[in-house]
Design an enzyme around this catalytic site. Structure first.
Site, PDB file in Angstrom:
ATOM      1  N   ASP A  40       0.824  -1.217   0.000  1.00  0.00           N
ATOM      2  CA  ASP A  40       0.000   0.000   0.000  1.00  0.00           C
ATOM      3  C   ASP A  40       0.854   1.261   0.000  1.00  0.00           C
ATOM      4  OD1 ASP A  40      -2.215  -1.547   0.038  1.00  0.00           O
ATOM      5  OD2 ASP A  40      -2.653  -1.285   2.173  1.00  0.00           O
ATOM      6  N   SER A  85     -15.226 -20.276 -34.095  1.00  0.00           N
ATOM      7  CA  SER A  85     -15.796 -21.191 -33.121  1.00  0.00           C
ATOM      8  C   SER A  85     -15.078 -22.540 -33.272  1.00  0.00           C
ATOM      9  CB  SER A  85     -17.279 -21.288 -33.425  1.00  0.00           C
ATOM     10  OG  SER A  85     -17.900 -22.048 -32.454  1.00  0.00           O
ATOM     11  N   LYS A 118     -11.226 -27.443 -22.083  1.00  0.00           N
ATOM     12  CA  LYS A 118     -12.102 -26.441 -22.674  1.00  0.00           C
ATOM     13  C   LYS A 118     -12.730 -25.662 -21.522  1.00  0.00           C
ATOM     14  CE  LYS A 118     -15.601 -25.717 -26.198  1.00  0.00           C
ATOM     15  NZ  LYS A 118     -16.316 -24.649 -25.522  1.00  0.00           N
ATOM     16  N   GLU A 182      -9.464 -17.239 -22.172  1.00  0.00           N
ATOM     17  CA  GLU A 182     -10.771 -17.259 -21.543  1.00  0.00           C
ATOM     18  C   GLU A 182     -10.660 -16.662 -20.139  1.00  0.00           C
ATOM     19  OE1 GLU A 182     -12.942 -19.230 -23.674  1.00  0.00           O
ATOM     20  OE2 GLU A 182     -14.517 -19.895 -22.325  1.00  0.00           O
TER      21      GLU A 182
HETATM   22  S1  IVH Z   1      -8.960 -22.848 -29.125  1.00  0.00           S
HETATM   23  C1  IVH Z   1      -9.983 -21.323 -33.730  1.00  0.00           C
HETATM   24  N1  IVH Z   1      -8.832 -23.670 -26.672  1.00  0.00           N
HETATM   25  O1  IVH Z   1     -14.411 -22.538 -26.961  1.00  0.00           O
HETATM   26  C2  IVH Z   1     -10.598 -21.595 -32.416  1.00  0.00           C
HETATM   27  N2  IVH Z   1     -10.816 -22.593 -27.362  1.00  0.00           N
HETATM   28  O2  IVH Z   1     -16.416 -23.482 -28.886  1.00  0.00           O
HETATM   29  C3  IVH Z   1      -9.561 -21.958 -31.426  1.00  0.00           C
HETATM   30  N3  IVH Z   1     -12.492 -22.361 -25.578  1.00  0.00           N
HETATM   31  O3  IVH Z   1     -15.107 -19.430 -28.107  1.00  0.00           O
HETATM   32  C4  IVH Z   1     -10.110 -22.006 -30.061  1.00  0.00           C
HETATM   33  N4  IVH Z   1     -11.309 -23.331 -23.998  1.00  0.00           N
HETATM   34  O4  IVH Z   1     -13.207 -19.416 -26.472  1.00  0.00           O
HETATM   35  C5  IVH Z   1      -9.597 -23.060 -27.586  1.00  0.00           C
HETATM   36  N5  IVH Z   1      -8.533 -24.449 -24.498  1.00  0.00           N
HETATM   37  C6  IVH Z   1      -9.294 -23.826 -25.417  1.00  0.00           C
HETATM   38  C7  IVH Z   1     -10.561 -23.346 -25.127  1.00  0.00           C
HETATM   39  C8  IVH Z   1     -11.311 -22.734 -26.141  1.00  0.00           C
HETATM   40  C9  IVH Z   1     -12.446 -22.746 -24.293  1.00  0.00           C
HETATM   41  C10 IVH Z   1     -13.631 -21.675 -26.201  1.00  0.00           C
HETATM   42  C11 IVH Z   1     -13.247 -20.605 -27.179  1.00  0.00           C
HETATM   43  C12 IVH Z   1     -14.331 -20.576 -28.216  1.00  0.00           C
HETATM   44  C13 IVH Z   1     -15.161 -21.758 -27.873  1.00  0.00           C
HETATM   45  C14 IVH Z   1     -15.464 -22.501 -29.138  1.00  0.00           C
END
Ligand code: IVH
Length: 686
Positions: A40, A85, A118, A182
């Protein structure tokens, strides 16, 4: 630039470097090297210098991490590279089909992959130019996202400047680096956040994903700063390197991002085609023990040149797939929708279900949050509904199975009167909730008295929820102050109340009056937005409740953790005449604790006076709550985290990471025995 300005610029630079270093030690590495007070002091020094030298302003200064700006709306901006996606695989066959497709697109080669969890959070891109964080965009529709730069700056594990990391890793500083990932809230942080929201009478979130998304898409960045958000990187967008791209594979990308200061999932693995299935099975098995929620595994082709060769379909890359976990869903019958009235008067609809087993847990009820939620899902009594456990234990009604809807199922109409007091209810502008505004509504009264005696309140043992309900229903208790006037004879009028129970009941209440500390009593009042920690802050600064009530909103805001909203809520409580009467009654019956320091001066042994304690692990025959009350009653202070300011860490069975931190900082560690000796006023032999 004259001499003193150059000096100021130098000091500002040093302070920013130091603060970012300690930020990282605390939020990323979980290994603080200095106390909160030392942090702080550095922070304040920087704030003062920045105020007197506006020319040294920098949007990435650590002082900006606490938020403050309130936006009107988020600007919409295009992504340089579309955020695609992912195609899903829902079964082993679909995974194999993906692999075969990939083999046709890229014939005659051995594939290796990078697999990671994911995440179930909010997808986002953070952009760095010449090593400095410049902006952040949500995924949006993939082509354009919302500019949430100011809010992302408050996410403490996000590096704002990667130049030092690059130098240490012997990497050049990229001209442009877009990092994709994310934003999540861990399950543990989510539970704590919801408990605090609930305690403070604020909105609770349905799940960690909603809490994370809501916190980022939030116009007041100070609110975002107060939420425990974490950014996990999983890939890159556009990159421009001065000397050629050093990252040929996804694995190199992930290792590189980690070296540049980004947090990545430690479950990420390089794997060949034959190993993917086993990895998936393991991740699914570990799912519940991961710190954050996940809904599958993402498998990406490792070589980036092959990724480019494979390209994209209209919607998703051909080189990656999201192999999702099977949903934990079941069907059951929605018997009816009940509405509960909480202590703040909010009406919460609850789905009453035919009990159904869902991944090892029997579910018979699920919150439906509010009227809009029921309307959006069009839920009706008698419907067969799909229920699911998303990641965590909280069950959720997904929606009705329309083919199975009974002919006579009627559209649900939200009650227009309070189910408890039958007064009309109101839905205030901008709120999703209907509220009962009748201050003497029995349901609110029950809720607030139950809260008063609960662990978050005075923690009166042996005075259970059910008895409070009965006492309120019988009209014997109309205010928390009435509890203190109850006699054993009064209680004996109640069914199933025996002499012994009545005696214990009266004794516990009398004891609570003697033992109540100012912090506990403030907490027990259930002032909206005032949880345990804020109550402690108030109790450390004011001598008694009269002093708190006399403080202006400005004075309140001078205290740590108290912003305009909380201050206004405290003022509203003390400005309410009904509450004056309540406090006067507390004073008359001798429930009038004073600040610990004042109590100490007034006498009574205070062997722990002024000492700061923290507990870790489970204690024998003593709850955490009890132990903390003991500390407060004996003049000590319960700290929020381990820092050098801490005098003692008391260690029970299975201590957590606090113990390591305390040792690293040289804080004295006590056994439960030692603690109890100190509390009795004995000295510890070393
Ligand atoms: S790679 C070209 N890795 O899943 C797309 N996506 O269903 C490459 N997501 O909106 C994405 N965990 O935000 C990737 N380990 C991960 C992920 C991930 C979550 C999300 C991503 C996307 C969604 C698609």
């Amino acid at each position: 630039m004259n001499g003193s300005n150059a000096q100021a610029a130098q000091r500002v630079k040093t302070l920013r470097g130091l603060l970012e270093h300690h930020n990282r030690q605390y939020y990323v590495l979980d290994a603080p090297e200095i106390t909160d007070a030392e942090y702080d002091a550095l922070f304040r020094e920087l704030q003062e210098l920045e105020a007197t030298h506006p020319e040294l302003d920098d949007p990435n200064s650590p002082t900006r991490r606490v938020g403050g700006g309130v936006a009107q709306a988020f600007a919409s901006r295009p992504h340089r590279l579309r955020m695609y996606s992912l195609d899903n695989a829902l079964t082993g066959e679909e995974w194999t089909a993906f692999l075969e497709r990939l083999g046709r697109v890229l014939p005659a080669r051995e594939f290796s992959f990078w697999a990671d969890p994911k995440f179930d959070g909010l997808a986002l891109e953070v952009i760095y130019e010449d090593g400095r964080f410049v902006s952040a965009l949500t995924r949006g529709d993939g082509e354009t996202g919302e500019d949430v730069t100011g809010n992302m700056r408050t996410v403490r594990n996000l590096p704002l400047d990667i130049r030092d990391h690059a130098a240490k890793a012997k990497l050049p500083v990229p001209r442009i680096l877009e990092v994709r990932g994310e934003v999540v809230i861990t399950k543990k942080d989510f539970r704590a956040l919801n408990e605090a929201q609930d305690e403070a009478g604020a909105k609770v979130f349905a799940n960690p994903r909603n809490a994370a998304a809501g916190s980022i898409r939030q116009l007041d960045s100070a609110v975002t700063a107060s939420r425990p958000l974490k950014f996990f990187a999983y890939g890159i967008g556009v990159t421009e390197w001065p000397l050629g791209d050093p990252w040929p594979t996804q694995r190199a990308v992930m290792e590189g991002l980690s070296k540049l200061g980004f947090t990545i999932a430690e479950q990420g693995r390089a794997v060949d085609a034959a190993g993917v299935e086993a990895l998936y099975a393991r991740l699914e098995q570990d799912r519940d023990s991961l710190p954050f929620e996940i809904d599958g595994m993402v498998v990406k082709l490792d070589r980036l040149d092959w990724q480019r060769e494979a390209g994209f379909t209209a919607r998703a890359p051909r080189w990656a797939v999201a192999w999702k976990f099977p949903p934990r869903q079941a069907r059951t019958v929605l018997k009816r929708i009940d509405v509960q009235v909480g202590r703040t008067g909010v009406l919460t609809p609850v789905a009453m279900l035919d009990p159904v087993s869902l991944a090892g847990v029997t579910v018979s009820r699920a919150t439906l949050h509010n009227e809009d939620e029921i309307r959006a899902k069009d839920l009706r009594a008698g419907d067969t509904v799909v229920v699911q456990r998303a990641g965590d234990v909280i069950p959720e009604v997904v929606g009705p199975v329309l083919e199975l809807r009974p002919q006579d199922a009627e559209e649900y109409v939200f009650p227009q009167t309070c189910p408890s007091c039958h007064e009309p209810v109101k839905r205030l502008e901008g709120e999703a909730a209907w509220r009962c505004l009748n201050l003497s509504c029995p349901a609110m009264l029950k809720g607030s008295i139950i809260f008063f005696v609960s662990k978050a309140g005075l923690d009166i043992e042996g005075v259970g929820k059910r008895w409070i309900e009965i006492l309120v229903e019988r009209g014997m208790v109309k205010s928390p102050a009435d509890l203190f006037g109850l006699t054993a004879e009064d209680l004996l009028e109640l069914d199933r109340m025996g002499e012994k129970l009545a005696g214990n009941f009266v004794a516990s209440i009398a004891q609570a009056r003697e033992k109540a500390t100012l912090a506990r009593l403030i907490g027990a009042l259930g002032i909206r937005q005032v949880g345990t920690q804020t109550a402690r802050t108030l109790a450390a600064h004011f001598d008694d409740l009269d002093a708190v009530g006399a403080a202006s909103a400005e004075e309140l805001q001078d205290l740590p953790d108290i912003g305009p909203e909380v201050a206004a809520s405290i003022r509203a409580f003390f400005d309410n005449p009904a509450n004056h009467e309540l406090l006067a009654r507390f004073k008359a019956i001798g429930l009038w604790p004073r600040r610990a320091a004042v109590e100490a001066a007034l006498g009574g042994p205070k062997p722990l006076a002024g000492k700061r304690f923290l507990f870790t692990g489970s204690l024998e025959g003593l709850t955490r709550n009890k132990a903390e009350s003991m500390v407060e009653a004996l003049g000590g202070v319960v700290a929020g985290s381990v820092s050098k300011k801490l005098d003692y860490l008391v260690v029970g069975q299975d201590p957590g990471s606090k113990l390591d931190k305390a040792r690293a900082l040289g804080v004295q560690v006590l056994s439960q025995d030692d603690f109890e000796r100190l509390a009795r006023g004995e000295t510890l032999s070393s």
